[in-house]
Write a protein that holds these residues in place. Structure first.
Motif, mmCIF file in Angstrom:
data_model
loop_
_atom_site.group_PDB
_atom_site.id
_atom_site.type_symbol
_atom_site.label_atom_id
_atom_site.label_comp_id
_atom_site.label_asym_id
_atom_site.label_seq_id
_atom_site.Cartn_x
_atom_site.Cartn_y
_atom_site.Cartn_z
ATOM 1 N N VAL A 294 -48.724 38.369 -1.447
ATOM 2 C CA VAL A 294 -48.721 37.799 -2.738
ATOM 3 C C VAL A 294 -49.776 36.609 -2.667
ATOM 4 O O VAL A 294 -50.536 36.429 -3.538
ATOM 5 N N ILE A 295 -50.128 35.838 -1.411
ATOM 6 C CA ILE A 295 -51.193 35.051 -1.078
ATOM 7 C C ILE A 295 -52.471 35.791 -1.184
ATOM 8 O O ILE A 295 -53.314 35.140 -1.755
ATOM 9 N N ALA A 296 -52.538 36.763 -0.468
ATOM 10 C CA ALA A 296 -53.695 37.628 -0.484
ATOM 11 C C ALA A 296 -54.180 38.027 -2.050
ATOM 12 O O ALA A 296 -55.392 37.885 -2.461
ATOM 13 N N GLY A 297 -53.190 38.057 -2.935
ATOM 14 C CA GLY A 297 -53.534 38.681 -4.344
ATOM 15 C C GLY A 297 -53.969 37.323 -5.092
ATOM 16 O O GLY A 297 -55.102 37.511 -5.972
ATOM 17 N N ALA A 298 -53.318 36.172 -4.644
ATOM 18 C CA ALA A 298 -53.741 35.060 -5.459
ATOM 19 C C ALA A 298 -55.130 34.502 -5.163
ATOM 20 O O ALA A 298 -56.027 34.178 -6.127
ATOM 21 N N ARG B 227 -61.426 24.068 -5.180
ATOM 22 C CA ARG B 227 -60.696 23.460 -4.106
ATOM 23 C C ARG B 227 -59.539 23.922 -3.521
ATOM 24 O O ARG B 227 -58.476 24.410 -4.316
ATOM 25 N N ILE B 228 -59.420 23.918 -2.259
ATOM 26 C CA ILE B 228 -58.231 24.480 -1.495
ATOM 27 C C ILE B 228 -57.528 23.018 -1.296
ATOM 28 O O ILE B 228 -57.898 22.274 -0.364
ATOM 29 N N ASP B 229 -56.239 22.895 -1.897
ATOM 30 C CA ASP B 229 -55.679 21.372 -1.996
ATOM 31 C C ASP B 229 -54.268 21.569 -2.116
ATOM 32 O O ASP B 229 -53.625 22.792 -2.301
ATOM 33 N N ASP B 230 -53.564 20.530 -2.454
ATOM 34 C CA ASP B 230 -52.172 20.642 -2.702
ATOM 35 C C ASP B 230 -51.887 21.307 -4.082
ATOM 36 O O ASP B 230 -50.749 22.014 -4.206
ATOM 37 N N ALA B 231 -52.786 21.299 -4.779
ATOM 38 C CA ALA B 231 -52.545 21.808 -6.273
ATOM 39 C C ALA B 231 -52.669 23.508 -6.158
ATOM 40 O O ALA B 231 -51.657 24.224 -6.605
ATOM 41 N N PHE B 232 -53.330 23.947 -5.112
ATOM 42 C CA PHE B 232 -53.541 25.313 -4.826
ATOM 43 C C PHE B 232 -52.295 25.801 -4.121
ATOM 44 O O PHE B 232 -51.668 26.634 -4.354
ATOM 45 N N ALA B 233 -51.808 24.893 -3.090
ATOM 46 C CA ALA B 233 -50.560 25.204 -2.296
ATOM 47 C C ALA B 233 -49.421 25.493 -3.102
ATOM 48 O O ALA B 233 -48.648 26.174 -3.215
ATOM 49 N N ALA C 214 -45.768 31.406 -6.769
ATOM 50 C CA ALA C 214 -45.946 32.681 -6.616
ATOM 51 C C ALA C 214 -45.024 33.244 -5.689
ATOM 52 O O ALA C 214 -44.489 34.554 -5.583
ATOM 53 N N THR C 215 -44.711 32.617 -4.228
ATOM 54 C CA THR C 215 -44.241 33.204 -3.322
ATOM 55 C C THR C 215 -42.517 32.830 -3.339
ATOM 56 O O THR C 215 -41.923 33.277 -2.601
ATOM 57 N N GLY C 216 -42.165 31.676 -3.850
ATOM 58 C CA GLY C 216 -41.229 30.816 -3.659
ATOM 59 C C GLY C 216 -40.821 30.170 -2.322
ATOM 60 O O GLY C 216 -39.560 29.922 -2.061
ATOM 61 N N GLU C 217 -41.989 30.268 -1.617
ATOM 62 C CA GLU C 217 -41.717 29.824 -0.284
ATOM 63 C C GLU C 217 -42.505 28.229 -0.303
ATOM 64 O O GLU C 217 -43.576 28.081 -1.065
ATOM 65 N N GLU C 218 -42.064 27.339 0.707
ATOM 66 C CA GLU C 218 -43.037 26.245 1.190
ATOM 67 C C GLU C 218 -44.450 26.791 1.459
ATOM 68 O O GLU C 218 -44.455 27.867 2.291
ATOM 69 N N VAL C 219 -45.412 26.145 1.550
ATOM 70 C CA VAL C 219 -46.905 26.213 1.632
ATOM 71 C C VAL C 219 -47.409 25.344 2.546
ATOM 72 O O VAL C 219 -47.548 24.240 2.070
ATOM 73 N N ILE C 220 -48.102 25.331 3.537
ATOM 74 C CA ILE C 220 -48.791 24.602 4.285
ATOM 75 C C ILE C 220 -50.235 25.264 4.589
ATOM 76 O O ILE C 220 -50.088 26.361 5.207
ATOM 77 N N ILE C 221 -51.360 24.803 3.844
ATOM 78 C CA ILE C 221 -52.510 25.384 4.543
ATOM 79 C C ILE C 221 -53.263 24.610 5.320
ATOM 80 O O ILE C 221 -53.556 23.305 5.272
ATOM 81 N N LEU C 222 -53.765 25.341 6.608
ATOM 82 C CA LEU C 222 -54.339 24.568 7.548
ATOM 83 C C LEU C 222 -55.635 24.845 7.903
ATOM 84 O O LEU C 222 -56.125 26.052 7.866
ATOM 85 N N ALA C 223 -56.654 23.814 7.994
ATOM 86 C CA ALA C 223 -58.019 24.102 8.372
ATOM 87 C C ALA C 223 -57.671 23.842 10.287
ATOM 88 O O ALA C 223 -56.865 23.401 10.518
ATOM 89 N N THR D 78 -55.074 19.267 7.555
ATOM 90 C CA THR D 78 -54.089 20.114 6.532
ATOM 91 C C THR D 78 -54.961 20.000 5.253
ATOM 92 O O THR D 78 -55.459 18.761 4.860
ATOM 93 N N LEU D 79 -55.088 21.090 4.486
ATOM 94 C CA LEU D 79 -55.830 21.212 3.348
ATOM 95 C C LEU D 79 -54.952 21.137 2.093
ATOM 96 O O LEU D 79 -55.333 20.491 1.363
ATOM 97 N N GLY D 80 -53.903 21.696 2.149
ATOM 98 C CA GLY D 80 -53.102 21.525 0.965
ATOM 99 C C GLY D 80 -51.566 21.857 1.655
ATOM 100 O O GLY D 80 -51.429 22.646 2.516
ATOM 101 N N SER D 81 -50.739 21.259 0.905
ATOM 102 C CA SER D 81 -49.232 21.465 1.228
ATOM 103 C C SER D 81 -48.294 21.234 0.244
ATOM 104 O O SER D 81 -48.482 20.434 -0.720
ATOM 105 N N THR D 82 -47.156 21.983 0.223
ATOM 106 C CA THR D 82 -45.932 21.601 -0.592
ATOM 107 C C THR D 82 -44.780 20.677 0.014
ATOM 108 O O THR D 82 -43.835 20.630 -0.510
ATOM 109 N N VAL D 83 -45.166 20.626 1.268
ATOM 110 C CA VAL D 83 -44.114 19.910 2.130
ATOM 111 C C VAL D 83 -44.850 18.511 2.437
ATOM 112 O O VAL D 83 -45.983 18.290 2.336
ATOM 113 N N ALA D 84 -44.034 17.475 2.302
ATOM 114 C CA ALA D 84 -44.559 15.953 2.597
ATOM 115 C C ALA D 84 -45.175 15.986 3.815
ATOM 116 O O ALA D 84 -44.607 16.487 4.879
ATOM 117 N N ALA D 85 -46.304 15.122 3.932
ATOM 118 C CA ALA D 85 -47.116 15.088 5.367
ATOM 119 C C ALA D 85 -46.043 14.705 6.404
ATOM 120 O O ALA D 85 -45.999 15.005 7.524
#
Length: 180
Positions: A4-8, A128-134, A140-149, A153-160
Motif C-alpha cells: 500500500v505504501i509503495a502504491g501511494a 514534501r515528505i512530512d506529517d501530512a504525507f504520513a 491508506a494502511t490503518g497503521e501508525e506511520v513514522i517516516i525516517l531519514a 524524522t520526516l513525518g509521523s502520525t505519532v507524537a514526537a
C-alpha cells in the motif's frame, strides 16, 4: 502495508510527473527561461504551484544550473543534478527520486522542456515528505506511520514525545538491542 505504501508513493510520483510534464509544455516557458531573471521565473513557478498538488518547483537551464526554485529566494543549486536528473532525461527517461533541501525532503519527478527537438531547460516537481504525507499513508494502511531519514524524522502520525528514536540511525540502534 508495504504494498500500500509503495502504491501511494508510485501514485504520488505519477502526479508529480504529470505536473512537471504539464509545466514543461507551456508555450511561454522557453521565453521565460531564456530571457528572464530568477525572481520572475520564481514568481511564475509560484503562481503555477498554487494550481497543483506539488510543494516545490525547480527550473533548470540546459547546463543544469538552477534558474529558480519555489522554496528559496536565491536560485540555490540542486545537488547531483547532472547524474540524477539531466543525464536520465537526456537519455529519454523520466527520473523519479528524492531531494533534500533546507525546507524539507521531497518526492520529485522531472521532465524536459524542449521545442522542436531543442532542449531549453528541465523542470522538477516535488511534494514534501512530512506529517501530512504520513497521515495519508496512515489513512491508506490503518497503521501508525513514522517516516525516517538518516538524521531526523520526516513525518509521523505519532507524537514526537512517544517515539523513542528520531532518525534512521537511532532506529537501527534501538531495533538491534535485545530485550532485557
Amino acid at each position: 502495508s508495504t504494498t500500500v505504501i509503495a502504491g501511494a508513493e508510485a501514485d504520488r510520483f505519477a502526479t508529480l510527473q504529470l505536473t512537471a510534464q504539464a509545466l514543461a509544455s507551456f508555450p511561454q516557458l522557453r521565453a521565460l527561461l531564456e530571457n528572464t531573471d530568477a525572481a520572475t521565473i520564481r514568481d511564475v513557478l509560484n503562481d503555477y504551484l498554487q494550481r497543483t498538488r506539488a510543494d516545490l518547483l525547480v527550473a533548470l537551464a540546459p547546463s543544469g544550473q538552477t534558474l529558480a526554485r519555489t522554496d528559496a529566494i536565491a536560485p540555490l543549486d540542486v545537488r547531483d543534478v547532472q547524474q540524477r536528473w539531466i543525464e536520465p532525461l537526456v537519455a529519454g527517461n523520466r527520473p523519479r527520486s528524492y531531494v533534500a533541501t533546507d525546507t524539507g525532503m521531497y518526492h520529485v519527478a522531472a521532465d524536459t522542456a524542449d521545442a522542436g527537438g531543442s532542449v531549453f531547460g528541465f523542470l522538477l516537481a516535488g511534494a514534501r515528505i512530512d506529517d501530512a504525507f504520513a497521515q495519508r499513508l496512515r489513512s491508506a494502511t490503518g497503521e501508525e506511520v513514522i517516516i525516517l531519514a538518516a538524521d531526523r524524522t520526516l513525518g509521523s502520525t505519532v507524537a514526537a514525545t512517544d517515539i523513542p528514536w528520531h532518525s534512521a540511525a537511532e532506529w537501527s540502534q534501538f531495533s538491534s538491542q535485545s530485550p532485557t
